[in-house]
Scaffold this motif. Structure first.
Motif, short mmCIF file in Angstrom:
data_model
loop_
_atom_site.label_atom_id
_atom_site.label_comp_id
_atom_site.label_asym_id
_atom_site.label_seq_id
_atom_site.Cartn_x
_atom_site.Cartn_y
_atom_site.Cartn_z
N ASN A 60 -0.53 -3.54 6.27
CA ASN A 60 -0.05 -2.17 6.07
C ASN A 60 -0.78 -1.18 6.97
O ASN A 60 -1.99 -1.29 7.21
CB ASN A 60 -0.24 -1.77 4.60
CG ASN A 60 0.68 -2.55 3.67
OD1 ASN A 60 1.82 -2.84 4.02
ND2 ASN A 60 0.19 -2.90 2.49
N THR A 61 -0.05 -0.20 7.44
CA THR A 61 -0.61 0.87 8.26
C THR A 61 -1.53 1.73 7.39
O THR A 61 -1.15 2.11 6.28
CB THR A 61 0.53 1.76 8.81
OG1 THR A 61 1.44 0.95 9.56
CG2 THR A 61 -0.02 2.87 9.69
N PRO A 62 -2.73 2.05 7.86
CA PRO A 62 -3.57 2.98 7.10
C PRO A 62 -2.84 4.30 6.87
O PRO A 62 -2.14 4.80 7.76
CB PRO A 62 -4.79 3.16 8.02
CG PRO A 62 -4.84 1.90 8.82
CD PRO A 62 -3.40 1.53 9.06
N SER A 63 -3.01 4.87 5.70
CA SER A 63 -2.25 6.07 5.33
C SER A 63 -2.46 7.23 6.30
O SER A 63 -1.52 7.97 6.61
CB SER A 63 -2.64 6.50 3.91
OG SER A 63 -2.31 5.48 2.98
N LEU A 87 7.29 0.53 2.11
CA LEU A 87 6.14 1.43 2.16
C LEU A 87 4.81 0.69 2.11
O LEU A 87 3.80 1.19 2.59
CB LEU A 87 6.22 2.45 1.03
CG LEU A 87 7.38 3.45 1.15
CD1 LEU A 87 7.53 4.26 -0.12
CD2 LEU A 87 7.19 4.35 2.35
N GLY A 88 4.79 -0.47 1.50
CA GLY A 88 3.59 -1.29 1.49
C GLY A 88 2.67 -1.06 0.32
O GLY A 88 2.32 -1.98 -0.41
N ASN A 89 2.28 0.22 0.12
CA ASN A 89 1.34 0.50 -0.95
C ASN A 89 1.45 1.96 -1.40
O ASN A 89 2.18 2.76 -0.81
CB ASN A 89 -0.10 0.19 -0.51
CG ASN A 89 -0.50 0.92 0.76
OD1 ASN A 89 -0.09 2.04 1.01
ND2 ASN A 89 -1.32 0.28 1.58
N ARG A 90 0.72 2.27 -2.47
CA ARG A 90 0.79 3.60 -3.06
C ARG A 90 0.33 4.66 -2.07
O ARG A 90 0.91 5.76 -2.01
CB ARG A 90 -0.06 3.67 -4.33
CG ARG A 90 0.05 4.99 -5.07
CD ARG A 90 -0.89 5.05 -6.27
NE ARG A 90 -0.65 6.24 -7.07
CZ ARG A 90 -1.15 7.45 -6.79
NH1 ARG A 90 -1.92 7.61 -5.71
NH2 ARG A 90 -0.89 8.48 -7.59
N GLY A 91 -0.72 4.37 -1.31
CA GLY A 91 -1.23 5.35 -0.36
C GLY A 91 -0.16 5.82 0.61
O GLY A 91 -0.02 7.03 0.86
N ASN A 92 0.61 4.90 1.14
CA ASN A 92 1.67 5.26 2.06
C ASN A 92 2.81 5.99 1.35
O ASN A 92 3.44 6.88 1.92
CB ASN A 92 2.20 4.02 2.78
CG ASN A 92 1.27 3.57 3.90
OD1 ASN A 92 0.35 4.28 4.27
ND2 ASN A 92 1.50 2.37 4.42
N ALA A 93 3.09 5.60 0.10
CA ALA A 93 4.12 6.29 -0.67
C ALA A 93 3.75 7.75 -0.90
O ALA A 93 4.60 8.65 -0.81
CB ALA A 93 4.34 5.57 -2.00
N VAL A 94 2.48 8.01 -1.17
CA VAL A 94 2.00 9.39 -1.37
C VAL A 94 2.14 10.20 -0.08
O VAL A 94 2.59 11.35 -0.10
CB VAL A 94 0.54 9.40 -1.86
CG1 VAL A 94 -0.02 10.82 -1.85
CG2 VAL A 94 0.45 8.79 -3.26
N VAL A 95 1.80 9.60 1.04
CA VAL A 95 1.93 10.28 2.33
C VAL A 95 3.39 10.67 2.58
O VAL A 95 3.68 11.79 3.02
CB VAL A 95 1.42 9.38 3.48
CG1 VAL A 95 1.86 9.92 4.84
CG2 VAL A 95 -0.10 9.28 3.43
N VAL A 96 4.30 9.77 2.29
CA VAL A 96 5.72 10.06 2.51
C VAL A 96 6.20 11.17 1.58
O VAL A 96 6.95 12.06 2.00
CB VAL A 96 6.56 8.78 2.32
CG1 VAL A 96 8.05 9.10 2.33
CG2 VAL A 96 6.24 7.77 3.44
N ALA A 97 5.77 11.15 0.33
CA ALA A 97 6.16 12.21 -0.60
C ALA A 97 5.67 13.57 -0.12
O ALA A 97 6.42 14.57 -0.15
CB ALA A 97 5.61 11.90 -1.99
N GLU A 98 4.43 13.63 0.34
CA GLU A 98 3.88 14.90 0.85
C GLU A 98 4.63 15.36 2.10
O GLU A 98 4.88 16.55 2.28
CB GLU A 98 2.39 14.72 1.15
CG GLU A 98 1.54 14.49 -0.11
CD GLU A 98 0.10 14.13 0.20
OE1 GLU A 98 -0.20 13.82 1.39
OE2 GLU A 98 -0.72 14.13 -0.73
#
Length: 292
Positions: A60-63, A87-98
């Motif tokens: 996964n890409t670092p957030s 998305l891979g993980n929660r960190g990336n999901a949060v970045v996309v939401a923001e």
């Protein structure tokens, strides 16, 4: 030298993982955008190690890096629609939401990828919880298949009535609209619920047990069609027809699953003579002598 600037087609952003075999993920999205006359740009959430035979590893890409990819594209390009996939993980999901909160895109199509066709995990448990609680609220439409809809809602889906119940539940959870895809069911029926009306999208059942990238392609086609001015119902119907034909025209490229033929229309409709075809005598059409 001419100062003429050609007008760009709708510009679409895909946020998803990279599949080296190019049957799914970013590559499938970009091919689908191009097939619908749009220009695609991409932010990569994950580098997978996979072939047509399955996913071997996920990196996964670092957030922070994903955020940088998204910001530089949004500041440079006028994005008409966004398609979200793996998305891979929660960190990336949060970045996309923001990111979505900041830029307020008109069209956002979310394919909530959780597992690959071969069964590999593509979104962690925390990411699934965040998707259900927060991210689906930020999409124009979310397009889960039956297993994904079951995970999101907790509803066991065995027939079309269950699909409709799941669609209503997902809207109750905050989604603006949902299409529950019936590719795993006996009949090839998808269920669209826009918060007011249920629409069943029928179609021919294509044997797709050995295909790869159908969900990515469907969501990307919807994004392209929405950006081109279609209503959600029109976009869903046209995308379903496109995917069905692309499955039918698919051909094997390796030892495993078969990708779709995203450009089947190009082969079905050969260009008119004099536009792209080179004459038999080897002279380019523009260089042919004028008739007298």
């Amino acid at each position: 030298m001419s100062n003429h600037i050609n007008m760009a087609p709708p510009l679409l952003l895909t946020i998803a993982g990279f599949d080296p075999s190019c049957g799914a993920g970013i590559a499938a999205d970009l091919k689908t955008f191009a097939a619908h006359g749009c220009y695609g740009v991409a932010a990569i959430t994950s580098m997978t190690v996979q072939s047509t035979e399955g996913v071997q590893a996920v990196h996964n890409t670092p957030s922070a890096e994903l955020r940088e990819q998204l910001e530089v594209l949004a500041k440079d390009c006028d994005i008409a629609a966004v398609k979200i996939g793996m998305l891979g993980n929660r960190g990336n999901a949060v970045v996309v939401a923001e990111f979505l909160d900041t830029y307020k895109f008109v069209h956002v199509v979310h394919d909530p990828v959780m597992k690959s066709s071969s069964g590999a995990e593509l979104l962690d448990a925390a990411g699934i919880k965040y998707l259900a609680a927060e991210l689906l609220k930020r999409s124009t439409v979310i397009t889960p298949n039956v297993p994904e809809a079951e995970i999101l809602t907790g509803i066991s889906i065995n027939d079309i009535a269950d699909m409709e119940a799941a669609a209503r539940k997902i809207v109750e959870m905050g989604a603006h609209a949902v299409i529950v895809k019936g590719g795993h069911m006996e009949r090839a029926v998808d269920v669209l619920f826009d918060g007011d009306h249920i629409t069943q999208l029928g179609g021919d059942k294509v044997k797709a047990d050995n295909n790869h990238g159908t969900g990515c392609t469907f969501a990307s086609a919807i994004a392209a069609l929405l950006a081109s001015g279609r209503t959600l119902t029109e976009a869903a119907m046209l995308a379903k027809a496109y995917v069905t034909k692309a499955i039918e025209k698919g051909y094997p490229i390796g030892k495993g699953r078969i990708p779709l033929d995203h450009f089947y229309r190009n082969r079905a409709e050969p260009p008119a003579r004099g536009i792209h075809e080179v004459p038999q005598h080897g002279m380019h059409p523009a260089a042919e002598p004028a008739a007298h």
